[in-house]
Motif scaffolding. Sequence first.
Motif, short mmCIF file in Angstrom:
data_model
loop_
_atom_site.label_atom_id
_atom_site.label_comp_id
_atom_site.label_asym_id
_atom_site.label_seq_id
_atom_site.Cartn_x
_atom_site.Cartn_y
_atom_site.Cartn_z
N GLY A 163 10.74 -13.64 -4.61
CA GLY A 163 10.09 -14.11 -3.39
C GLY A 163 9.34 -15.40 -3.61
N PRO A 164 10.02 -16.47 -4.05
CA PRO A 164 9.30 -17.69 -4.44
C PRO A 164 8.57 -18.39 -3.31
CG PRO A 164 11.67 -18.08 -4.38
CD PRO A 164 11.48 -16.60 -4.22
N ARG A 165 8.98 -18.15 -2.07
CA ARG A 165 8.34 -18.84 -0.94
C ARG A 165 7.25 -17.99 -0.28
NH1 ARG A 165 13.14 -20.81 -1.94
NH2 ARG A 165 13.97 -18.71 -1.69
N VAL A 166 7.06 -16.78 -0.76
CA VAL A 166 6.09 -15.87 -0.14
C VAL A 166 4.68 -16.23 -0.61
CG1 VAL A 166 5.40 -13.47 0.15
CG2 VAL A 166 7.82 -14.06 -0.03
N LYS A 167 3.78 -16.49 0.35
CA LYS A 167 2.39 -16.83 0.02
C LYS A 167 1.54 -15.59 -0.15
CE LYS A 167 1.43 -19.27 3.65
NZ LYS A 167 0.66 -20.12 4.58
N THR A 168 1.82 -14.58 0.62
CA THR A 168 1.06 -13.33 0.55
C THR A 168 1.71 -12.42 -0.47
OG1 THR A 168 2.40 -12.47 2.35
CG2 THR A 168 0.27 -13.43 2.91
N PHE A 169 0.95 -11.46 -0.93
CA PHE A 169 1.55 -10.45 -1.78
C PHE A 169 0.86 -9.13 -1.52
CE2 PHE A 169 -2.00 -11.87 -4.33
CZ PHE A 169 -2.47 -10.73 -4.94
N SER A 170 1.60 -8.07 -1.73
CA SER A 170 1.06 -6.73 -1.52
C SER A 170 0.77 -6.10 -2.87
CB SER A 170 2.06 -5.87 -0.74
OG SER A 170 1.60 -4.55 -0.66
N ASP A 171 -0.51 -5.82 -3.11
CA ASP A 171 -0.86 -5.14 -4.36
C ASP A 171 -0.11 -3.82 -4.48
OD1 ASP A 171 -2.63 -7.02 -5.17
OD2 ASP A 171 -4.39 -6.03 -4.37
N ASP A 172 0.06 -3.18 -3.34
CA ASP A 172 0.58 -1.81 -3.34
C ASP A 172 1.91 -1.75 -2.62
OD1 ASP A 172 0.09 0.61 -4.39
OD2 ASP A 172 -1.49 1.19 -3.02
N ALA A 173 2.83 -2.61 -3.04
CA ALA A 173 4.06 -2.81 -2.28
C ALA A 173 4.90 -1.55 -2.15
CB ALA A 173 4.89 -3.91 -2.94
N THR A 174 4.80 -0.65 -3.09
CA THR A 174 5.67 0.53 -3.05
C THR A 174 5.01 1.72 -2.35
OG1 THR A 174 4.89 1.25 -5.22
CG2 THR A 174 6.84 -0.12 -5.15
N ASP A 175 3.96 1.47 -1.59
CA ASP A 175 3.17 2.57 -1.03
C ASP A 175 4.01 3.55 -0.21
OD1 ASP A 175 1.12 4.15 -0.35
OD2 ASP A 175 -0.05 2.65 0.68
N ILE A 176 4.80 3.06 0.72
CA ILE A 176 5.54 3.94 1.61
C ILE A 176 6.93 4.22 1.06
CG2 ILE A 176 6.27 4.27 4.01
CD1 ILE A 176 4.17 2.31 4.85
N ALA A 177 7.33 3.55 0.02
CA ALA A 177 8.71 3.64 -0.46
C ALA A 177 8.94 4.79 -1.43
CB ALA A 177 9.11 2.33 -1.14
N TRP A 178 7.99 5.71 -1.53
CA TRP A 178 8.20 6.84 -2.43
C TRP A 178 9.05 7.87 -1.70
CZ3 TRP A 178 7.92 7.54 -7.41
CH2 TRP A 178 7.95 8.82 -7.93
#
Length: 782
Positions: free
Chosen positions: A661-676
Motif C-alpha cells: 500500500g505505498p500510496r496509503v497515508k493512513t494505517f490501521s494498527d489493528d487491521a485484522t480486527d474483523i478478519a478473524w
Amino acid sequence: MNAYRILNWLCSFLFLISVGCIPLVAQSINFQRATMLVSPSIPMPMRETAPNLLSEEIAKRTGITLKNSPGWSSGKSVTIAFALSSDKELQGVVVPVSTEKERPELRPEGFRVVSDIKGTTLWIIGADARGILFGTGWVLRHLTMDQKRLELAVPANIATAPAYPIRGHQLGYRTTANSYDAWSVAQFDQYFRELAIFGTNAIEGIPFHEEEKASPHFKIPAPEMRIKMSELCQKYDLDYWVWTPATFALTDAAKRQAELDLHEAFYRACPRLDHIFVPGGDPGDNHPKEVMPFLKDLHTLLVKYHPNAKIWLSLQGFSVEQIDYFYRYLAQYKPDWLAGVVHGPGSPSLAETRFRLPKQYQLRQYPDITHNVRCEFPTEHWDQAYALTLGREAPNPRPYSYARVQAAAAQFTDGFVSYSDGCHDDVNKVIWSMRGWDPDMDVHEILADYGRFFFGPNLAEATADGIAALEQNWNGPLAENGGVEATFAYWKKLEIDNPALHTNWRWQIFLLRAYYDTYTRRRLLYEQALEKKANTILAGADAIGPETAMTQAIDMINQADKKPVSPELRSKIEALCADLFAAIGLQTSVPKYKAKGYERGCLLDFVDYPLNNRWWLTDELAKIKSLKTKNEQLARLNEIGTWENPGEGSFYDDVSSVSKGPRVKTFSDDATDIAWWKDGFSRARLSSQTFQRSPALDYENLDPGARYVIRVVGFGEALLRVDGKRLEPIVYNREADAIKEWIVPLSATQDGRISVMFDQPEESHLNWRQNSRISDIWLLKQ
C-alpha cells in the motif's frame, strides 16, 4: 607551584581512600565462602524469604549454597548482612548510614546495597520488608554467577525507591490462559519470585466466573490454586489483587446475595488479600447506581477478614451518562471504601480520568501487554504474514515499544497491574515492572540484567541485543526486512554456543521466534513469487486457452505445498513447541496441545497457513469453470491475473498491507480486527482479510490528459471524496468483496495529482463486525 598542587591533590586523594570514599582499584567481592546475617527486626516471613531466595537462586547457578550465620564471619570470609534502615546496629556493627540529603532507603519499598571498603561485608538495607526483597533482587540481577564465579563488582553503593507504588501483573489460573493453567504451585512460586526480583510488587488472580470449567491442564482445582496464590503473595510480601466482574444483573436480589456469599467465603479462605477490582464492563453490564452499593457491600465483607484491603472499579463500557453518574456519586458520598479507579481498554482517556477523579482516589492502569492484534496496543506496522500466522498471543518481546507506551501513560497513574494471559509476554512484564520502579531506566540495561540473571553473565549484552533484534523483526514490510535473516543467524550462533540453555524455557521462546520469523519470511518470498508466476499465466490465458491456463497456474501456486521451503526450520519450530509445552505448558496448538482456542497463541496451527492466495484461487477457478462462455472465463482470468498489476499508468494498493500500500497515508494498527474468520482458517483473498474503514491515499505523476477510474473492493459503504469533493459512483455493490467504481473528473487530475479519502458512514447501530470496510483500491488509467 605545580609540584605543590600535585602534592596537595595526592594528600587529599589518600585521605579519601583512608575513609573509604574511594577504593584503590575497582575489584569484585568473591562470595563463594560467604555467609548471611539477618537482622531480627526484619518482619516475618521476609526474614526467611529474602535469604532463602538469595541462597537458592545462587545455588541453581553456581552449586554454592550460602548459609545463615548466627554472627559475623571472621577471617577472610564475606558476610551478606540484611538490615532495616531503622536498625542502628547489627550484632555490634553499626548499620551504614548515608550522609546524602536524599535517602531512598527510607521511603516505602526503598533499599540501599552497599559494600564496605575492605570488601568483607555487603549490606542489603531495606526501608521495610519489601525493601529487603527488592534489594535482594538487585543483588541477584548484578551478581556474576556461574560454576566458576560468584562475584559482585565493588564498590557497591546503590540507593533507590520506586517511582510508582503499584507494579503488578495478572496471572489468571483459567482455561483461557495459554500456559498458566498448566502450572503447578511450585511453578507459580518460582514465577512470583522472578517477577519480584525484577521489581513486581503485586499479583492479580481471577477467582470467580471466568472459565469455571476445569482446564485439561490443571494440576490442582482452580479454587485451591486461588488460595495457594494468596499464600505465595504472603510469602513474598506481594499485594494480592483479584479481578472479579459482576456478570449478572445486580437488580436480581437472589443472585446478588449469592455473589456476596461467594465473595465472603473466598475472603475468609485467603491468608492475604489486598485489593478487589470489579470491572464496569468487559465483561459486565450494570449501571453504576447498582454497582456502587454492591461494591460498598463487598467492602463491608472484605474488611472483616482483611482490614486494610481496598475496592477498585473500572469505567470500562460505561456510557457518558453512566460515567457522569459515577463522578456525581463520588462528589455526593465521598466513599472512603473506594480506593480508586482502574483504567482499561474501553475506559475514558487517562487524562480525562485523572482530571475528573478526586485526588484522594488512586488511578491504576490495566494495560494489555499480552496481545499483538485485536487489542489495546496492537503491533504497529505489522506485516500481514505475521498477523495471519503468529496471531494474537505469540511470544512477543516488545521492550522498546512498551517502554514508549508506558512512558506516555504513567504520568497520569499510580502504577499498573497488567493484563497477561501467558508467559509468552515475560519480557514485557519485566520492562513494565522495572520502568515502574524507575521510568528513566535504560531499556538496554534492563534487557542486559534479564540476560545476566536468566542465561548467565557472559550473555547479558548478547541477550539485550538479541531481544531488540527480535522486536525489529516485526517492524514494517517483512519481505523487505533483511534483518530477519541476520537475527536468525545471531540466535542460531547463540544456540550452538550455549547448548546448556536448551532446556531453559525463556531461551526456547526466543529461539522459537527467531526460527518462526525466518521461516515465515522465507515462505512469504517463495509463495509470493509463485503467485506472481501463476498470475502471469492467467493474464496470458487468451494465448493458451482458459483450461490450460488454469491448470498451469494452480499447479504453479501449489508448489508451496508440494515443494515447501526450508523444511528444516519447520521441523525445528515443531520441536521447540513440544519443548515449551513440556517445560511450561505453552499451548501452541488446539489439536496437539489442547489450547482453549486458536487465538490463544496457537502459532503451530498456522505455521503453514498460505502466504499467497492459493486457497482463494482454487475456489475462484472452480467458479470460473462454471461460466457459460470462453470470453467470460478469459475476462475473469485476466482480472485475477492483473489484480495487483493493473498495467502501465494504473495503480493498486492493498490498503492495510505495509508492503503493498505505498500510496496509503493512513494505517490501521489493528487491521485484522474483523478478519478473524473461521477460527483463522479463512480461504478469503489475503488482501480482504486486512482492511481499513476510512483510508486516505495520495497519487502523484498522473497524466493530466488521461481519464481515470477509481475501483474499490470491500464491504458495505464507501463514501469517496477526491480532492475533498464527494463523487457519485457508477458501480456500487455493497456485498463482501464486490466492486464499486467512480469516474475521476478531468479537472481533478490537471495538476498531475489527487488525494483520495472516504467519509466514515454512520453505523453506530450495527454490530462492529458488520461495519463497512475497504481492502483494495485501484486507480485505473483508461
